[in-house]
Write a protein that holds these residues in place. Structure first.
Motif, PDB file in Angstrom:
ATOM      1  N   SER A 213     -10.100   5.186   9.678  1.00 31.16           N
ATOM      2  CA  SER A 213      -9.416   4.041  10.274  1.00 31.16           C
ATOM      3  C   SER A 213      -8.752   3.257   9.154  1.00 31.16           C
ATOM      4  O   SER A 213      -8.887   3.589   7.966  1.00 31.16           O
ATOM      5  N   ASN A 214      -8.036   2.208   9.515  1.00 35.74           N
ATOM      6  CA  ASN A 214      -7.510   1.294   8.504  1.00 35.74           C
ATOM      7  C   ASN A 214      -8.666   0.563   7.844  1.00 35.74           C
ATOM      8  O   ASN A 214      -9.669   0.223   8.483  1.00 35.74           O
ATOM      9  N   GLY A 215      -8.513   0.260   6.541  1.00 34.67           N
ATOM     10  CA  GLY A 215      -9.577  -0.461   5.859  1.00 34.67           C
ATOM     11  C   GLY A 215      -9.345  -0.517   4.366  1.00 34.67           C
ATOM     12  O   GLY A 215      -8.331  -0.024   3.847  1.00 34.67           O
ATOM     13  N   THR A 216     -10.298  -1.104   3.676  1.00 34.57           N
ATOM     14  CA  THR A 216     -10.226  -1.255   2.221  1.00 34.57           C
ATOM     15  C   THR A 216     -11.408  -0.560   1.583  1.00 34.57           C
ATOM     16  O   THR A 216     -12.564  -0.809   1.948  1.00 34.57           O
ATOM     17  N   LEU A 217     -11.097   0.317   0.647  1.00 35.47           N
ATOM     18  CA  LEU A 217     -12.116   1.035  -0.111  1.00 35.47           C
ATOM     19  C   LEU A 217     -12.365   0.285  -1.418  1.00 35.47           C
ATOM     20  O   LEU A 217     -11.428  -0.057  -2.134  1.00 35.47           O
ATOM     21  N   GLN A 218     -13.612   0.018  -1.721  1.00 38.16           N
ATOM     22  CA  GLN A 218     -13.980  -0.616  -2.990  1.00 38.16           C
ATOM     23  C   GLN A 218     -14.820   0.368  -3.791  1.00 38.16           C
ATOM     24  O   GLN A 218     -15.655   1.090  -3.227  1.00 38.16           O
ATOM     25  N   PHE A 219     -14.591   0.356  -5.131  1.00 36.69           N
ATOM     26  CA  PHE A 219     -15.353   1.264  -5.990  1.00 36.69           C
ATOM     27  C   PHE A 219     -15.617   0.566  -7.310  1.00 36.69           C
ATOM     28  O   PHE A 219     -14.965  -0.428  -7.670  1.00 36.69           O
ATOM     29  N   SER A 220     -16.587   1.091  -8.012  1.00 35.52           N
ATOM     30  CA  SER A 220     -16.920   0.525  -9.328  1.00 35.52           C
ATOM     31  C   SER A 220     -17.122   1.652 -10.317  1.00 35.52           C
ATOM     32  O   SER A 220     -17.699   2.690  -9.989  1.00 35.52           O
ATOM     33  N   VAL A 221     -16.576   1.410 -11.529  1.00 40.41           N
ATOM     34  CA  VAL A 221     -16.814   2.292 -12.664  1.00 40.41           C
ATOM     35  C   VAL A 221     -17.440   1.425 -13.735  1.00 40.41           C
ATOM     36  O   VAL A 221     -16.738   0.626 -14.381  1.00 40.41           O
ATOM     37  N   GLY A 222     -18.746   1.538 -13.903  1.00 45.14           N
ATOM     38  CA  GLY A 222     -19.430   0.602 -14.782  1.00 45.14           C
ATOM     39  C   GLY A 222     -19.322  -0.798 -14.217  1.00 45.14           C
ATOM     40  O   GLY A 222     -19.691  -1.052 -13.067  1.00 45.14           O
ATOM     41  N   ASP A 223     -18.770  -1.744 -15.040  1.00 45.22           N
ATOM     42  CA  ASP A 223     -18.578  -3.116 -14.584  1.00 45.22           C
ATOM     43  C   ASP A 223     -17.216  -3.328 -13.926  1.00 45.22           C
ATOM     44  O   ASP A 223     -16.922  -4.419 -13.432  1.00 45.22           O
ATOM     45  N   PHE A 224     -16.402  -2.299 -13.956  1.00 41.88           N
ATOM     46  CA  PHE A 224     -15.068  -2.431 -13.381  1.00 41.88           C
ATOM     47  C   PHE A 224     -15.131  -2.302 -11.861  1.00 41.88           C
ATOM     48  O   PHE A 224     -15.726  -1.347 -11.325  1.00 41.88           O
ATOM     49  N   LEU A 225     -14.501  -3.257 -11.154  1.00 44.01           N
ATOM     50  CA  LEU A 225     -14.410  -3.230  -9.699  1.00 44.01           C
ATOM     51  C   LEU A 225     -12.966  -2.994  -9.301  1.00 44.01           C
ATOM     52  O   LEU A 225     -12.057  -3.685  -9.765  1.00 44.01           O
ATOM     53  N   GLY A 226     -12.753  -2.021  -8.420  1.00 44.55           N
ATOM     54  CA  GLY A 226     -11.417  -1.731  -7.932  1.00 44.55           C
ATOM     55  C   GLY A 226     -11.415  -1.604  -6.421  1.00 44.55           C
ATOM     56  O   GLY A 226     -12.464  -1.449  -5.781  1.00 44.55           O
ATOM     57  N   ARG A 227     -10.230  -1.693  -5.858  1.00 43.12           N
ATOM     58  CA  ARG A 227     -10.099  -1.545  -4.414  1.00 43.12           C
ATOM     59  C   ARG A 227      -8.780  -0.864  -4.098  1.00 43.12           C
ATOM     60  O   ARG A 227      -7.804  -0.978  -4.852  1.00 43.12           O
ATOM     61  N   ILE A 228      -8.780  -0.181  -2.966  1.00 43.85           N
ATOM     62  CA  ILE A 228      -7.591   0.495  -2.462  1.00 43.85           C
ATOM     63  C   ILE A 228      -7.478   0.177  -0.978  1.00 43.85           C
ATOM     64  O   ILE A 228      -8.420   0.385  -0.214  1.00 43.85           O
ATOM     65  N   HIS A 229      -6.317  -0.358  -0.593  1.00 42.06           N
ATOM     66  CA  HIS A 229      -6.070  -0.661   0.808  1.00 42.06           C
ATOM     67  C   HIS A 229      -5.463   0.587   1.466  1.00 42.06           C
ATOM     68  O   HIS A 229      -4.456   1.117   0.992  1.00 42.06           O
ATOM     69  N   VAL A 230      -6.105   1.009   2.557  1.00 45.06           N
ATOM     70  CA  VAL A 230      -5.708   2.253   3.220  1.00 45.06           C
ATOM     71  C   VAL A 230      -5.176   1.929   4.606  1.00 45.06           C
ATOM     72  O   VAL A 230      -5.844   1.255   5.403  1.00 45.06           O
ATOM     73  N   ARG A 231      -3.951   2.390   4.832  1.00 44.60           N
ATOM     74  CA  ARG A 231      -3.409   2.342   6.184  1.00 44.60           C
ATOM     75  C   ARG A 231      -3.490   3.768   6.744  1.00 44.60           C
ATOM     76  O   ARG A 231      -2.783   4.664   6.284  1.00 44.60           O
ATOM     77  N   TYR A 232      -4.380   3.901   7.713  1.00 43.87           N
ATOM     78  CA  TYR A 232      -4.689   5.234   8.248  1.00 43.87           C
ATOM     79  C   TYR A 232      -3.764   5.527   9.422  1.00 43.87           C
ATOM     80  O   TYR A 232      -3.834   4.881  10.465  1.00 43.87           O
ATOM     81  N   ARG A 233      -2.899   6.485   9.186  1.00 39.34           N
ATOM     82  CA  ARG A 233      -1.960   6.845  10.233  1.00 39.34           C
ATOM     83  C   ARG A 233      -2.642   7.634  11.348  1.00 39.34           C
ATOM     84  O   ARG A 233      -2.201   7.649  12.489  1.00 39.34           O
TER      85      ARG A 233
ATOM     86  N   ASN B 234     -22.114   3.972 -14.611  1.00 40.68           N
ATOM     87  CA  ASN B 234     -22.489   4.284 -13.232  1.00 40.68           C
ATOM     88  C   ASN B 234     -21.259   4.200 -12.326  1.00 40.68           C
ATOM     89  O   ASN B 234     -20.369   3.370 -12.535  1.00 40.68           O
ATOM     90  N   LEU B 235     -21.267   5.060 -11.315  1.00 43.19           N
ATOM     91  CA  LEU B 235     -20.156   5.124 -10.366  1.00 43.19           C
ATOM     92  C   LEU B 235     -20.672   4.789  -8.969  1.00 43.19           C
ATOM     93  O   LEU B 235     -21.710   5.308  -8.532  1.00 43.19           O
ATOM     94  N   SER B 236     -19.938   3.941  -8.240  1.00 45.02           N
ATOM     95  CA  SER B 236     -20.335   3.553  -6.883  1.00 45.02           C
ATOM     96  C   SER B 236     -19.102   3.441  -6.003  1.00 45.02           C
ATOM     97  O   SER B 236     -17.998   3.173  -6.488  1.00 45.02           O
ATOM     98  N   VAL B 237     -19.329   3.630  -4.701  1.00 44.81           N
ATOM     99  CA  VAL B 237     -18.258   3.514  -3.705  1.00 44.81           C
ATOM    100  C   VAL B 237     -18.780   2.676  -2.547  1.00 44.81           C
ATOM    101  O   VAL B 237     -19.922   2.862  -2.098  1.00 44.81           O
ATOM    102  N   PHE B 238     -17.947   1.742  -2.072  1.00 43.14           N
ATOM    103  CA  PHE B 238     -18.298   0.873  -0.939  1.00 43.14           C
ATOM    104  C   PHE B 238     -17.275   1.131   0.169  1.00 43.14           C
ATOM    105  O   PHE B 238     -16.071   0.904  -0.026  1.00 43.14           O
ATOM    106  N   LEU B 239     -17.768   1.608   1.325  1.00 45.97           N
ATOM    107  CA  LEU B 239     -16.880   2.146   2.352  1.00 45.97           C
ATOM    108  C   LEU B 239     -16.977   1.385   3.664  1.00 45.97           C
ATOM    109  O   LEU B 239     -18.040   0.869   4.023  1.00 45.97           O
ATOM    110  N   PRO B 240     -15.870   1.331   4.426  1.00 50.13           N
ATOM    111  CA  PRO B 240     -15.939   0.878   5.811  1.00 50.13           C
ATOM    112  C   PRO B 240     -16.755   1.865   6.648  1.00 50.13           C
ATOM    113  O   PRO B 240     -17.000   3.004   6.218  1.00 50.13           O
TER     114      PRO B 240
END
Length: 707
Positions: free
Chosen positions: A252-272, A211-217
């Motif tokens: 805006s600036n923020g952190t994107l979190q996502f999951s691929v199966g049980d894997f949790l990842g995040r990406i820090h975004v600096r929005y110019r 399963n794929l999921s995205v957690f957004l600001p």
């Protein structure tokens, strides 16, 4: 004893993290061989040597950065990660993992200071010597001096001079991994949407469904795509590899979190965000002008525009695509126009305009070097019909009512202000306009007046027609069709006595008579009204009405008809001196004539009392010339007889008899002299009476003389 030692070490670790830059415990449990603990880009695993001894391994990506035998009380420290080892059993080794949080920002101890980090809004609401009160997304918290506060994934540290804010790294535990997920980005700087390639490698002998999921600001958009199709679940073949695309649209600036199966990842975004280029920051202008400045936008995302600090009466807005815009989207680059409408009564000097673009203030300074403050406005109103032709109507404004020139224009000089203008014309519907005039403004206003379908105007050449009996008189009638459609008109005359006639003709002689006439819109025509009186009419004056009727409208104009009859009666007597004895009758012929028609000639007489005088006949129906076609035929004089009978007692003498002849058109009179005589016996009686009278006079004189 070992449990006590572990607790003591944990306490010392916590004390150390509090007194220095804070460390936060993110994991406190057993980790079995084959399991993996992921702390950001680091992985922690327990591996066994050839002889079965457990080792603690720390990897950064695919590189081993730490390897140490698993021993109670041992500590591994690397790049802000501290791993304290506890006991080791068949279930695995006990680990306490603490990490140094990532610094985000700081706030001064000032009430109202605020920051937005990782979707949380932190605001200082109170400060004293021992603590700082903060609001975190509306929740009140107290941070003691030289202490830390953990709130969710945030760490707050206050040292008495500044509040430091940190983010706790994400920690995930992977048990018996059957696949590996690789994301190449951790921190990115973007100005719009971007794509992240994510590789999934299967370690299993069976097909995997993940399963794929995205957690957004807030206000962000993102989704997983595979071969151009958005997906929320994928299947990975045994020992196979697939690559997904994570499409992200930050705002805006923020952190994107996502999951691929049980894997949790995040990406820090600096929005110019959007870069804004305003080429001019200071401009000189004349009051009443409109300034247009191009503004360039570079980047991707939404632009929100507003103004502040604007001088009252100024109109400042952003225009794009022909519209006034406040919010619009930029994809790469875009240009909009800043429009500044300066009122004519702007004061001299500098005027500072504030522009707020995506929350960032910009300023534009405009220097007014010329103004029209207090000067009267000049208004020119031009009236036209629906075909664009000038209309000579009228305009009313501010108590002034003026008639338009032949070109349809009217000029006013007015004070600055709000006005209601009313315009109209004959045959048109009134039109109302509301307008605002500024100081010294010169404005031309064109007003289109809607003509009625059917409307006309009539005009008589003269309101008096003078004529003679039997001869017609005429006056010219002009009909102007002011309606928008062709109309048909008829003309009638009301109030003529019986025996009178009239004629409507296209010429004054009556040779082209018409019953009605059609007139096109905007055109006019001329007709002639010819009035024909009876031949025997006398001098008189009539009040009649000329009525013109169209399809829907009927108009009446008064007309005076004046008859001038030049006819004069003549009365002649064959013997104007008659002699007659008292008691006898005498007669003479009367001749009545006229140079014009005179009707109903009647006679009247004036004679001494007791006389019997009559005229035979007593009335003559008509005298004078007659019309025979177009020829005037004279009938000659008409004979009558006057008969006079003198009473017998009338003394001899000379008397007069007055004869009056009066007709409908004229009147005259004549005098007959009558000499009355007596018979012979009568003469002797007279002589005797004279002698007797003379004798009496002599006697009286003698008698008086004696005395």
């Amino acid at each position: 004893m070992r449990r006590f030692f572990v607790v003591l070490l944990l306490f010392l670790l916590i004390v150390q993290t509090v007194s220095a830059q804070p460390y936060v415990t993110v994991f406190e449990s057993r980790l079995a061989p084959g399991q993996m603990l992921k702390v950001e880009n680091y992985t922690i695993t327990i591996v066994q040597s050839i002889n079965g001894s457990p080792y603690l391994m720390l990897k950064l990506g695919n590189d081993i950065v730490g390897l140490k035998p698993f021993s109670f009380g041992s500590l591994m420290e690397k790049d802000g990660i501290k791993i304290l080892m506890g006991s080791y059993t068949e279930e695995g080794g006990f680990l306490v993992v603490s990490v140094k949080p990532r610094f985000l920002t700081s706030l001064k101890p000032e009430i109202g200071a605020r920051a937005s980090v990782d979707g949380a809004i932190i605001e200082v609401v109170g400060v004293d010597n021992h603590s700082m009160e903060v609001s975190i997304n509306g929740t009140l918290k107290s941070v003691q001096t030289n202490k830390t506060l953990i709130f969710g994934k945030l760490v707050l540290e206050y040292n008495g001079t500044v509040l430091s804010i940190y983010a706790i790294p994400e920690v995930s535990e992977v048990k018996n991994p059957r696949y590996v997920v690789f994301c190449p980005y951790e921190d990115v700087v973007v100005s719009g949407p971007f794509d992240v390639p994510i590789t999934v490698e299967s370690l299993s002998e069976e097909e995997l469904t993940l399963n794929l999921s995205v957690f957004l600001p807030p206000n962000w958009k993102a989704g997983f795509f595979y071969n151009g199709v958005e997906v929320s679940r994928i299947s990975v073949p045994p020992k196979g590899t697939i690559t997904l695309t994570l499409h992200v649209e930050p705002s805006s600036n923020g952190t994107l979190q996502f999951s691929v199966g049980d894997f949790l990842g995040r990406i820090h975004v600096r929005y110019r965000g959007i870069e804004v280029l305003i080429p001019y920051r200071g401009i000189e202008a004349e009051a009443g002008n409109v300034i247009q400045i191009p503004i360039s936008f570079e980047g991707n995302g939404i632009v929100e525009f507003s103004t502040f600090n604007t001088t009252p009466g100024w109109d400042v807005y952003l225009k794009a695509g022909g519209y006034r815009v406040r919010t619009f989207e930029v994809d790469g680059s875009s240009t909009a126009t800043l429009v500044v409408s300066i009122p004519r009564n702007a004061t001299l000097g500098d005027h500072k305009i504030g522009l707020l673009i995506n929350g960032k203030p910009y300023f534009l300074n405009i220097y007014i070097y010329k103004t029209y403050l207090g000067q009267p406005a000049k208004l020119v109103v031009v009236l036209r019909d629906e075909n664009g032709n000038p209309v000579r109507g009228w305009v009313s404004i501010a108590g002034k009512n003026l008639t338009a020139s032949p070109a349809g224009s009217v000029s006013f000089e007015l004070k600055p202000g709000q006005y209601t203008l009313i315009a109209g014309c004959e045959g048109c519907s009134q039109k109302t306009e509301k307008l605002k005039l500024s100081d010294g403004e010169e404005k031309t206003l064109e007003i289109t007046l809607q003509r009625a379908d059917y409307y006309f105007k009539i005009e008589l050449e003269s309101d008096v027609v003078t004529l003679k009996p039997g001869t017609g008189g005429s006056t010219r009638i002009t009909i102007q069709n002011l309606g928008s459609k062709e109309d048909k008109y008829t003309i009638t005359v009301e109030g003529l006595p019986s025996g009178w006639n009239y004629l409507i003709s296209q010429d004054p002689r009556g040779e082209s008579p018409v019953e009605s006439i059609k007139v096109g819109s905007g055109e006019s025509t001329t007709l002639y009204l010819i009035i024909i009186p009876p031949f025997n009419v006398g001098s008189e004056e009539l009040k009649v009405k000329v009525v013109v009727s169209g399809r829907t409208l009927r108009k009446t104009i008064p007309l005076t008809v004046r008859v001038e009859n030049p006819a004069t009666l003549t009365l002649n007597v064959d013997n104007p001196l008659l002699t007659v004895r008292a008691g006898e009758t005498t007669a003479t012929a009367l001749w009545v004539d006229s140079d014009g028609p005179v009707t109903n000639v009647k006679f009247s007489v004036q004679a001494p009392n007791g006389w019997d005088v009559e005229v035979v006949p007593q009335m003559i129906p008509r005298v004078g010339p007659e019309m025979n076609g177009n020829v005037v035929v004279s009938q000659g004089p008409v004979r009558a007889e006057v008969r006079i009978r003198v009473p017998k007692s009338t003394p001899a003498g000379t008397y007069t008899v007055t004869i009056t002849a009066a007709g409908d058109q004229a009147k005259t009179q004549t005098v007959i002299t009558v000499r009355v005589t007596q018979g012979s016996s009568g003469a002797w009686v007279g002589i005797v009476l004279l002698i007797a009278a003379f004798g009496i006079v002599v006697w009286l004189m003698r008698r008086v003389g004696r005395r």
